[in-house]
Design a protein around this motif. Structure first.
Motif, PDB file in Angstrom:
ATOM      1  N   GLN A 288      -4.806   5.195  -7.679  1.00  0.00           N
ATOM      2  CA  GLN A 288      -4.716   4.762  -6.751  1.00  0.00           C
ATOM      3  C   GLN A 288      -6.324   3.944  -6.683  1.00  0.00           C
ATOM      4  O   GLN A 288      -6.206   2.877  -6.349  1.00  0.00           O
ATOM      5  CB  GLN A 288      -5.023   5.892  -5.296  1.00  0.00           C
ATOM      6  N   ASP A 289      -7.269   4.642  -7.317  1.00  0.00           N
ATOM      7  CA  ASP A 289      -8.222   4.148  -6.791  1.00  0.00           C
ATOM      8  C   ASP A 289      -8.764   3.192  -8.016  1.00  0.00           C
ATOM      9  O   ASP A 289      -9.442   2.378  -8.087  1.00  0.00           O
ATOM     10  CB  ASP A 289      -9.802   5.081  -7.601  1.00  0.00           C
TER      11      ASP A 289
ATOM     12  N   GLN B 246       0.690  -0.867   0.341  1.00  0.00           N
ATOM     13  CA  GLN B 246      -0.092   0.006  -0.026  1.00  0.00           C
ATOM     14  C   GLN B 246       0.557   1.361   0.124  1.00  0.00           C
ATOM     15  O   GLN B 246       0.433   2.160  -0.783  1.00  0.00           O
ATOM     16  CB  GLN B 246      -0.954  -0.176   1.360  1.00  0.00           C
TER      17      GLN B 246
ATOM     18  N   LYS C 147      -4.444  10.188  -6.802  1.00  0.00           N
ATOM     19  CA  LYS C 147      -5.489   9.498  -6.307  1.00  0.00           C
ATOM     20  C   LYS C 147      -6.252   8.836  -7.378  1.00  0.00           C
ATOM     21  O   LYS C 147      -6.569   7.601  -7.312  1.00  0.00           O
ATOM     22  CB  LYS C 147      -6.585  10.582  -5.447  1.00  0.00           C
TER      23      LYS C 147
ATOM     24  N   TYR D 196      -6.206   1.624  -9.360  1.00  0.00           N
ATOM     25  CA  TYR D 196      -5.512   0.197  -7.956  1.00  0.00           C
ATOM     26  C   TYR D 196      -7.078  -0.561  -7.646  1.00  0.00           C
ATOM     27  O   TYR D 196      -6.066  -1.863  -7.812  1.00  0.00           O
ATOM     28  CB  TYR D 196      -4.200   1.035  -7.428  1.00  0.00           C
ATOM     29  N   GLU D 197      -6.800  -0.114  -6.947  1.00  0.00           N
ATOM     30  CA  GLU D 197      -7.863  -0.207  -6.044  1.00  0.00           C
ATOM     31  C   GLU D 197      -8.778  -1.597  -6.223  1.00  0.00           C
ATOM     32  O   GLU D 197      -9.170  -2.254  -6.493  1.00  0.00           O
ATOM     33  CB  GLU D 197      -8.106   0.135  -5.020  1.00  0.00           C
TER      34      GLU D 197
ATOM     35  N   GLU E  36       1.816   2.045  -3.356  1.00  0.00           N
ATOM     36  CA  GLU E  36       0.333   2.376  -4.043  1.00  0.00           C
ATOM     37  C   GLU E  36      -0.014   4.072  -3.928  1.00  0.00           C
ATOM     38  O   GLU E  36      -0.182   4.636  -4.817  1.00  0.00           O
ATOM     39  CB  GLU E  36      -0.401   1.787  -3.727  1.00  0.00           C
ATOM     40  N   ARG E  37       0.923   4.170  -2.804  1.00  0.00           N
ATOM     41  CA  ARG E  37       0.984   5.851  -2.960  1.00  0.00           C
ATOM     42  C   ARG E  37       1.222   6.651  -3.231  1.00  0.00           C
ATOM     43  O   ARG E  37       1.184   7.641  -3.499  1.00  0.00           O
ATOM     44  CB  ARG E  37       1.136   6.230  -1.093  1.00  0.00           C
ATOM     45  N   ARG E  38       2.604   6.422  -4.003  1.00  0.00           N
ATOM     46  CA  ARG E  38       3.122   6.793  -5.135  1.00  0.00           C
ATOM     47  C   ARG E  38       2.793   7.330  -6.160  1.00  0.00           C
ATOM     48  O   ARG E  38       2.929   8.573  -7.131  1.00  0.00           O
ATOM     49  CB  ARG E  38       4.652   6.506  -5.842  1.00  0.00           C
ATOM     50  N   TYR E  39       1.507   7.148  -6.695  1.00  0.00           N
ATOM     51  CA  TYR E  39       0.061   7.551  -7.922  1.00  0.00           C
ATOM     52  C   TYR E  39      -0.486   8.293  -7.342  1.00  0.00           C
ATOM     53  O   TYR E  39      -0.658   8.320  -6.011  1.00  0.00           O
ATOM     54  CB  TYR E  39      -0.326   6.038  -7.798  1.00  0.00           C
TER      55      TYR E  39
END
Length: 441
Positions: A246-247, A235, A243, A249-250, A238-241
């Protein structure tokens, strides 16, 4: 005649002399033509020309001794073997015990010789490296590498981190899910007098067990290949992307079982690039609508736009305060926000809403018990919410404990735990999530 390694120092580890049956001591003689088993003689029997059955005194022979150097002129082969045996018995690093067992060398001599010839010897190092590379090549086709998570943490059993890591056990390189598949087979016994229906049922149970084993192996491979062993580390990456990515990716994580790890990452990276291109196109369209034709003018436009937005914010804040010009507390809050903006900081003191009710001044925490346990942000929260530090610490501990038990916490659950004003509960809940003390369910 030639010299050969002999046996150890312990005489009971050596076979007896074939002539006098006494235990052999170095040096002694071994017949090169008789054997196996080896025909061994002590020096006294050899000088007398002892003969027995096929053994004759004119046979060629070998002198068995360890009294000659191998790696170091000051160390005999016998001492080399004694050093290796002492390290094996006493353990690496216990040089005083090694020296006591050898009796012929000091602690410093043992350590220096062992490190020089058996640890830092480039000949031995290259040999060990070749053996390691050969072993890796042998298992390269079957072993699943742990490249995405080389050093997974070791959480306690049934903790939140353990559940996030799918129950991964680093010591066994295995997972804890579906550990009871074998229980269905523990009472099954195939006997000759089983009826056809009972036999078919037992076969069906075995087939179900095989399918669960295949599913277990499939899940393990997905988790390992995609680096999902340590979910929190995943996770953080993932935060390097942005928002939006990130959505995405989820949302697309459920399709990782279909795509391989490399293909899935390429898919996400391509969409991240698409978002960046869309944002850049929107920015360029804004420049064109404003009549800008070169990037030099675009930089000036961005600077002027930022200045206009700041001035608009200041005018809005001033108009809000003018509505409450008779309220000294509202004026003080506006001045604090204005000072933060002028110094380049984000405003931290909220302006009261136009509700017709005067807002209460911030709580003075001087002398209140528990204030020393709060950081600056927590002190600011208690001042604005008008909550004494002791009560805040109790509410914080209750929410953090419940979040650790449940693996996450919703606002409704927080309000059920804290029986205070719902607005204060919401501010405390948002603050704890923002600072990373709890996570949303």
């Amino acid at each position: 005649m030639r010299f050969t390694f002999g046996f150890a120092d312990d005489p009971f580890d050596k076979p007896p002399c074939r002539g006098c049956s006494s235990y052999l001591t170095e040096p002694y003689v071994k017949c090169a033509e008789c054997g196996p088993p080896p025909f061994l003689l002590c020096l006294q029997c050899f000088t007398r020309g002892f003969e027995y059955k096929k053994h004759q005194s004119d046979h060629t022979y070998e002198i068995m001794t360890s009294d000659f150097p191998v790696l170091d002129p000051n160390w005999t082969a016998q001492e080399e073997m004694a050093l290796l045996e002492a390290v094996m018995d006493c353990g690496f690093g216990n040089w005083q015990d090694v020296a006591n067992q050898m009796c012929t060398k000091s602690k410093e001599e043992c350590e220096k010789h062992y490190m020089k010839h058996f640890i830092n010897n480039p000949l031995f190092a290259s040999t060990l490296l070749n053996l390691k590379q050969a072993e890796e090549a042998q298992h390269n086709e079957t072993a699943i590498p742990f490249h995405p998570a080389d050093d997974p943490p070791r959480p306690t059993f049934d903790s939140l981190l353990s559940r996030d890591m799918a129950g991964y056990m680093p010591a066994r390189a295995d997972f804890e899910f579906d550990n009871y598949a074998e229980w269905d087979l523990r009472d099954i016994d195939f006997v000759e007098d089983d009826s056809d229906i009972l036999h078919a049922l037992k076969i069906a149970v075995v087939d179900i067990y095989h399918s669960r084993l295949k599913e277990r192996q499939r899940r393990k491979k997905i988790i390992r290949d995609h680096g999902l062993i340590n979910l929190r580390k995943f996770q953080i990456l993932e935060r390097r992307y942005p928002k939006e990515v990130q959505d995405l990716y989820e949302t697309m994580r459920r399709f990782a079982r279909i795509l391989g790890p490399v293909e899935h990452d390429k898919f996400i990276e391509s969409h991240a690039l698409e978002f960046e291109l869309r944002r850049e196109i929107k920015r360029l369209q804004e420049y064109r609508a404003a009549g800008i034709t070169n990037f030099c003018s675009a930089r000036t436009y961005d600077h002027l736009k930022k200045t206009r937005d700041e001035e608009r914010l200041k005018r809005t804040m001033l108009s809000e305060v003018l509505q409450y010009i008779q309220d000294s507390s509202a004026c003080q809050q506006w001045l604090s926000r204005q000072a933060d903006i002028d110094s380049g900081l984000s405003p931290t003191v909220p302006v009261p809403s136009n509700s017709g009710r005067r807002s209460a001044p911030p709580l003075n925490l001087t002398g209140l018990p528990g204030t020393e346990k709060l950081n600056e942000k927590e002190k600011e929260l208690c001042q604005m919410v008008r909550l004494v530090p002791g009560a805040y610490l109790e509410y914080k501990a209750a929410l953090v404990n419940e979040c650790n038990k449940q693996g996450g916490l919703r606002l409704a659950q927080a309000r059920a735990l804290i029986k205070i004003d719902v607005n204060k509960t919401r501010k405390i809940y948002d603050f704890l999530i923002r600072e990373g003390y709890i996570t949303k369910a």
